[in-house]
Scaffold this motif. Structure first.
Motif, PDB file in Angstrom:
ATOM      1  N   GLU A  62       0.834  -1.217   0.000  1.00  0.00           N
ATOM      2  CA  GLU A  62       0.000   0.000   0.000  1.00  0.00           C
ATOM      3  C   GLU A  62       0.856   1.249   0.000  1.00  0.00           C
ATOM      4  N   ASP A  63       1.901   1.233   0.841  1.00  0.00           N
ATOM      5  CA  ASP A  63       2.802   2.388   0.889  1.00  0.00           C
ATOM      6  C   ASP A  63       3.532   2.558  -0.445  1.00  0.00           C
ATOM      7  N   ILE A  64       3.952   1.448  -1.019  1.00  0.00           N
ATOM      8  CA  ILE A  64       4.668   1.520  -2.308  1.00  0.00           C
ATOM      9  C   ILE A  64       3.763   2.170  -3.364  1.00  0.00           C
ATOM     10  N   ASN A  65       2.500   1.762  -3.377  1.00  0.00           N
ATOM     11  CA  ASN A  65       1.558   2.342  -4.354  1.00  0.00           C
ATOM     12  C   ASN A  65       1.283   3.810  -4.091  1.00  0.00           C
ATOM     13  N   ARG A  66       1.118   4.150  -2.813  1.00  0.00           N
ATOM     14  CA  ARG A  66       0.878   5.559  -2.457  1.00  0.00           C
ATOM     15  C   ARG A  66       2.065   6.417  -2.889  1.00  0.00           C
ATOM     16  N   ILE A  67       3.256   5.923  -2.627  1.00  0.00           N
ATOM     17  CA  ILE A  67       4.458   6.693  -2.972  1.00  0.00           C
ATOM     18  C   ILE A  67       4.579   6.835  -4.495  1.00  0.00           C
ATOM     19  N   ALA A  68       4.251   5.773  -5.218  1.00  0.00           N
ATOM     20  CA  ALA A  68       4.308   5.849  -6.693  1.00  0.00           C
ATOM     21  C   ALA A  68       3.356   6.939  -7.184  1.00  0.00           C
TER      22      ALA A  68
ATOM     23  N   ALA B  50       8.542   9.234   4.878  1.00  0.00           N
ATOM     24  CA  ALA B  50       7.856   8.787   3.655  1.00  0.00           C
ATOM     25  C   ALA B  50       6.690   7.856   3.954  1.00  0.00           C
ATOM     26  N   THR B  51       6.475   7.525   5.250  1.00  0.00           N
ATOM     27  CA  THR B  51       5.310   6.692   5.569  1.00  0.00           C
ATOM     28  C   THR B  51       4.066   7.567   5.730  1.00  0.00           C
ATOM     29  N   ARG B  52       4.258   8.890   5.769  1.00  0.00           N
ATOM     30  CA  ARG B  52       3.115   9.801   5.925  1.00  0.00           C
ATOM     31  C   ARG B  52       2.691  10.369   4.572  1.00  0.00           C
ATOM     32  N   ASN B  53       1.355  10.528   4.447  1.00  0.00           N
ATOM     33  CA  ASN B  53       0.777  11.037   3.205  1.00  0.00           C
ATOM     34  C   ASN B  53       1.411  12.318   2.725  1.00  0.00           C
ATOM     35  N   LEU B  54       1.679  12.396   1.462  1.00  0.00           N
ATOM     36  CA  LEU B  54       2.096  13.613   0.732  1.00  0.00           C
ATOM     37  C   LEU B  54       3.490  14.134   1.049  1.00  0.00           C
ATOM     38  N   ARG B  55       4.207  13.463   1.978  1.00  0.00           N
ATOM     39  CA  ARG B  55       5.542  13.994   2.307  1.00  0.00           C
ATOM     40  C   ARG B  55       6.501  13.814   1.136  1.00  0.00           C
ATOM     41  N   VAL B  56       6.419  12.657   0.474  1.00  0.00           N
ATOM     42  CA  VAL B  56       7.316  12.415  -0.672  1.00  0.00           C
ATOM     43  C   VAL B  56       6.996  13.428  -1.778  1.00  0.00           C
ATOM     44  N   GLN B  57       5.712  13.567  -2.067  1.00  0.00           N
ATOM     45  CA  GLN B  57       5.298  14.507  -3.118  1.00  0.00           C
ATOM     46  C   GLN B  57       5.810  15.914  -2.811  1.00  0.00           C
ATOM     47  N   ARG B  58       5.567  16.375  -1.590  1.00  0.00           N
ATOM     48  CA  ARG B  58       5.964  17.741  -1.228  1.00  0.00           C
ATOM     49  C   ARG B  58       7.477  17.885  -1.103  1.00  0.00           C
ATOM     50  N   GLY B  59       8.126  16.817  -0.675  1.00  0.00           N
ATOM     51  CA  GLY B  59       9.594  16.844  -0.615  1.00  0.00           C
ATOM     52  C   GLY B  59      10.167  17.040  -2.012  1.00  0.00           C
TER      53      GLY B  59
END
Ligand code: IPE
Length: 266
Positions: free
Chosen positions: A28-34, A243-252
């Motif tokens: 689930e996390d992998i998909n969210r991060i993708a 990166a386990t929290r929503n939108l952090r990767v995107q915003r980073g």
């Protein structure tokens, strides 16, 4: 064709796998991060992922990091590399199905180390991928070593190496805590993350935290900092994010303000 300097995103093993499990991917996390990577619309991106409960237990079981002592270990080397390709396959699945033109570049096939340090890596193909707008995906891997026979190359060493070589714009390090902490936040609940560190401060922090008590063959948080210091010294800014929290990767990736530890040379 992309002329932009690349951003390098590291996805730590604890983000994409359950480190308490065995070969346990957090799909689930992998998909969210993708999805977040897709939405970030990053012009030039390199992804490097860790080994988590795929690479580390297998490498440990066969003593791969310490090098080849008996020929029987060769099967363990092959197994360590193989489980990494399995994890990489899951990451590639998510990236490709989220319409990210990503290409896997296997470190064990193009990197050699000398006593654990990268001594050979021809980045011509990787550069070409970037120029064409592909997203190269690399990972911590079992690699052949001139002195040791073989060893384990951490994703963090690869990140710093590529960042310096390719003059990256910045590095985003995705972990499972809100940045770099004074003490292990999983043990000390009152510990707080550093908001910003310069090189000098980072070196002090490194001296303070010992090796985290984990099964990581590549050295836990102290090992991570040691590997990343050369990139900071080269003037490449970095942010350690959760990166386990929503939108952090995107915003980073897009450079929006988010919680985490910013590290800059001065
Ligand atoms: C480790 O890579 C790879 C192997 C053990 C084969 P990393 O050291 O980058 O992995 P994580 O992020 O700590 O799990």
């Amino acid at each position: 064709m992309s002329a932009a300097k690349p951003i390098i995103l590291k996805l730590g093993g604890s983000v994409i796998t359950d480190k308490d499990g065995e070969l346990a991917a957090k799909t689930e996390d992998i998909n969210r991060i993708a999805e977040e990577i897709k939405r970030s619309n990053t012009e030039s991106l390199i992804i490097v992922h860790g080994g988590g409960s795929f690479g580390h237990p297998t490498a440990k079981k066969y003593g791969i990091k310490e090098g080849m002592k008996t020929p029987e270990q060769k099967l363990g080397y092959a197994e360590t590399h193989h489980v990494m390709t399995v994890l990489n396959g899951l990451i590639m699945d998510a990236l490709v199905w989220h319409e990210i033109p990503s290409l896997s570049i296997t470190p064990s096939s193009c990197v050699l180390t000398d006593n654990g340090r990268i001594s050979h890596f021809d980045e011509t193909v990787l550069q070409k991928c970037l120029e064409m707008g592909f997203v190269p995906v690399l990972y911590g891997d079992a690699v052949l070593d001139n002195k040791l026979g073989f060893t384990v190359l951490s994703g963090d060493q690869l990140v710093a190496y590529l960042a310096v070589k390719l003059k990256a714009e910045k590095i985003v390090i995705g972990v499972d805590t809100d940045g770099l902490y004074e003490a292990d936040p999983k043990v000390d609940k009152t510990a707080k993350p550093y908001l910003k560190l310069n090189l000098e401060q980072l070196k002090k922090v490194q001296a303070k935290i010992g090796k985290a008590q984990t099964i990581d063959v590549t050295g836990g948080m102290a090992g991570k900092i040691a590997e990343l210091i050369p990139a900071v010294e080269a003037g490449i800014p970095m942010q350690i994010i959760n990166a386990t929290r929503n939108l952090r990767v995107q915003r980073g990736l897009t450079g929006e303000r988010i919680e985490g530890t910013i590290i800059e040379k001065a």
